[in-house]
Write a protein that holds these residues in place. Structure first.
Motif, PDB file in Angstrom:
ATOM      1  N   GLN A   1       1.789   2.334 -15.624  1.00  0.00           N
ATOM      2  CA  GLN A   1       2.169   0.836 -16.027  1.00  0.00           C
ATOM      3  C   GLN A   1       3.688   0.919 -16.007  1.00  0.00           C
ATOM      4  OE1 GLN A   1      -0.064  -0.049 -19.504  1.00  0.00           O
ATOM      5  NE2 GLN A   1      -1.899  -0.764 -18.470  1.00  0.00           N
TER       6      GLN A   1
ATOM      7  N   TYR B   1      -1.773   8.970 -18.919  1.00  0.00           N
ATOM      8  CA  TYR B   1      -1.301   8.207 -17.743  1.00  0.00           C
ATOM      9  C   TYR B   1      -1.252   6.786 -17.146  1.00  0.00           C
ATOM     10  CZ  TYR B   1      -1.718  13.576 -17.581  1.00  0.00           C
ATOM     11  OH  TYR B   1      -1.841  14.933 -17.754  1.00  0.00           O
ATOM     12  N   ALA B   2      -2.356   6.395 -17.695  1.00  0.00           N
ATOM     13  CA  ALA B   2      -2.367   4.873 -17.429  1.00  0.00           C
ATOM     14  C   ALA B   2      -1.309   3.982 -17.777  1.00  0.00           C
ATOM     15  CB  ALA B   2      -3.753   4.094 -18.085  1.00  0.00           C
TER      16      ALA B   2
ATOM     17  N   CYS C   1       0.950   9.452 -11.751  1.00  0.00           N
ATOM     18  CA  CYS C   1       0.596   8.808 -13.123  1.00  0.00           C
ATOM     19  C   CYS C   1      -1.105   8.193 -12.770  1.00  0.00           C
ATOM     20  CB  CYS C   1       1.365   7.825 -13.642  1.00  0.00           C
ATOM     21  SG  CYS C   1       2.857   8.428 -14.247  1.00  0.00           S
ATOM     22  N   ALA C   2      -0.898   7.500 -11.622  1.00  0.00           N
ATOM     23  CA  ALA C   2      -2.063   6.905 -11.183  1.00  0.00           C
ATOM     24  C   ALA C   2      -3.233   7.838 -10.787  1.00  0.00           C
ATOM     25  CB  ALA C   2      -1.907   5.813  -9.902  1.00  0.00           C
ATOM     26  N   ALA C   3      -2.827   8.864 -10.096  1.00  0.00           N
ATOM     27  CA  ALA C   3      -3.727  10.129  -9.609  1.00  0.00           C
ATOM     28  C   ALA C   3      -4.340  10.642 -10.813  1.00  0.00           C
ATOM     29  CB  ALA C   3      -2.968  11.062  -8.746  1.00  0.00           C
ATOM     30  N   ARG C   4      -3.525  10.940 -11.808  1.00  0.00           N
ATOM     31  CA  ARG C   4      -4.132  11.554 -13.153  1.00  0.00           C
ATOM     32  C   ARG C   4      -5.085  10.497 -13.866  1.00  0.00           C
ATOM     33  NH1 ARG C   4      -1.741  16.505 -14.568  1.00  0.00           N
ATOM     34  NH2 ARG C   4      -3.527  16.567 -15.915  1.00  0.00           N
ATOM     35  N   SER C   5      -4.866   9.141 -14.005  1.00  0.00           N
ATOM     36  CA  SER C   5      -5.591   8.162 -14.710  1.00  0.00           C
ATOM     37  C   SER C   5      -6.691   7.837 -13.942  1.00  0.00           C
ATOM     38  CB  SER C   5      -4.839   7.010 -15.043  1.00  0.00           C
ATOM     39  OG  SER C   5      -4.234   6.533 -14.051  1.00  0.00           O
ATOM     40  N   THR C   6      -6.781   8.161 -12.649  1.00  0.00           N
ATOM     41  CA  THR C   6      -7.728   7.526 -11.848  1.00  0.00           C
ATOM     42  C   THR C   6      -8.164   8.657 -10.860  1.00  0.00           C
ATOM     43  OG1 THR C   6      -6.543   6.398 -10.104  1.00  0.00           O
ATOM     44  CG2 THR C   6      -7.153   5.177 -12.014  1.00  0.00           C
ATOM     45  N   THR C   7      -8.068   8.330  -9.831  1.00  0.00           N
ATOM     46  CA  THR C   7      -8.349   9.628  -8.791  1.00  0.00           C
ATOM     47  C   THR C   7      -7.033   9.683  -7.765  1.00  0.00           C
ATOM     48  OG1 THR C   7      -9.473   8.255  -7.020  1.00  0.00           O
ATOM     49  CG2 THR C   7     -10.867   9.039  -8.846  1.00  0.00           C
TER      50      THR C   7
ATOM     51  N   ALA D   1      -7.676   6.874  -5.134  1.00  0.00           N
ATOM     52  CA  ALA D   1      -7.232   5.602  -5.761  1.00  0.00           C
ATOM     53  C   ALA D   1      -5.733   5.337  -5.657  1.00  0.00           C
ATOM     54  CB  ALA D   1      -7.939   5.030  -6.938  1.00  0.00           C
ATOM     55  N   ALA D   2      -5.064   6.253  -6.192  1.00  0.00           N
ATOM     56  CA  ALA D   2      -3.577   6.267  -6.525  1.00  0.00           C
ATOM     57  C   ALA D   2      -3.061   6.285  -4.846  1.00  0.00           C
ATOM     58  CB  ALA D   2      -2.875   7.613  -7.052  1.00  0.00           C
TER      59      ALA D   2
END
Length: 170
Positions: A39, A34-35, A61-67, A70-71
């Motif tokens: 990118q 996801y990160a 992707c950002a929601a899955r790699s962070t929260t 945050a996304a």
């Protein structure tokens, strides 16, 4: 994995196309990377700032790699994008339209619009922690009656559904 390796090879051979390989970002999502996925979509944003679908994928992707929070704070300020349902999907990821409202709007339209609604509602629900509610949307998006005109994303819907296991179509 093979698709990402081929996109990476292409990017090595022709570096100027690397940011435009949005399909690579979707492949990374499906691999759980996801990160890297975020990118890829951020780099595409640098060359196409109007693409709301790209901004949606970046959020997913950002929601899955962070929260999800945050996304949401880092949503790419994309647009305007005149393509069908892109503004409404973008409104959903920004919390300005509920998945139910998006589906109600799409239910009054043609199959390809219903495909996009189910497809992105499924990914949105999954990325925001509601995988159980997402599954029927993936099943609907993968159904032949909705996905016939969806091209690459129809393949993505079928692959994603197969990764989730057998789900009955609503």
């Amino acid at each position: 994995m093979e698709a990402v390796a081929k996109y990476d090879r292409l990017a090595t051979m022709v570096p100027e196309v690397a940011p435009m390989l949005w399909q690579r970002g979707i492949a990374l999502y499906e691999l759980g990377r996801y990160a890297e996925c975020a990118q890829q979509f951020a780099s595409y944003f640098a060359v196409n700032r109007a693409d709301l679908e790209n901004a949606t994928w970046h959020f997913l992707c950002a929601a899955r790699s962070t929260t999800p929070a945050a996304a949401l704070a880092g949503v790419l300020p994309a647009g305007p994008d005149p393509r069908i349902l892109r503004s409404e999907v973008f409104a959903m990821i920004r919390g300005r339209m509920s998945p139910d409202a998006l589906m109600a709007l799409a239910d009054t339209s043609v199959p390809i619009v219903r495909f996009y609604a189910h497809f992105y509602i499924g990914y949105y629900l999954e990325a925001t922690g509601n995988a159980t509610a997402a599954r029927p949307h993936f099943a609907a998006a993968a159904s032949p009656e909705l996905s016939e005109e969806a091209g690459f994303l129809a393949i993505v819907a079928r692959i994603h559904l197969s990764r989730l296991g057998n789900v009955k179509t609503p």
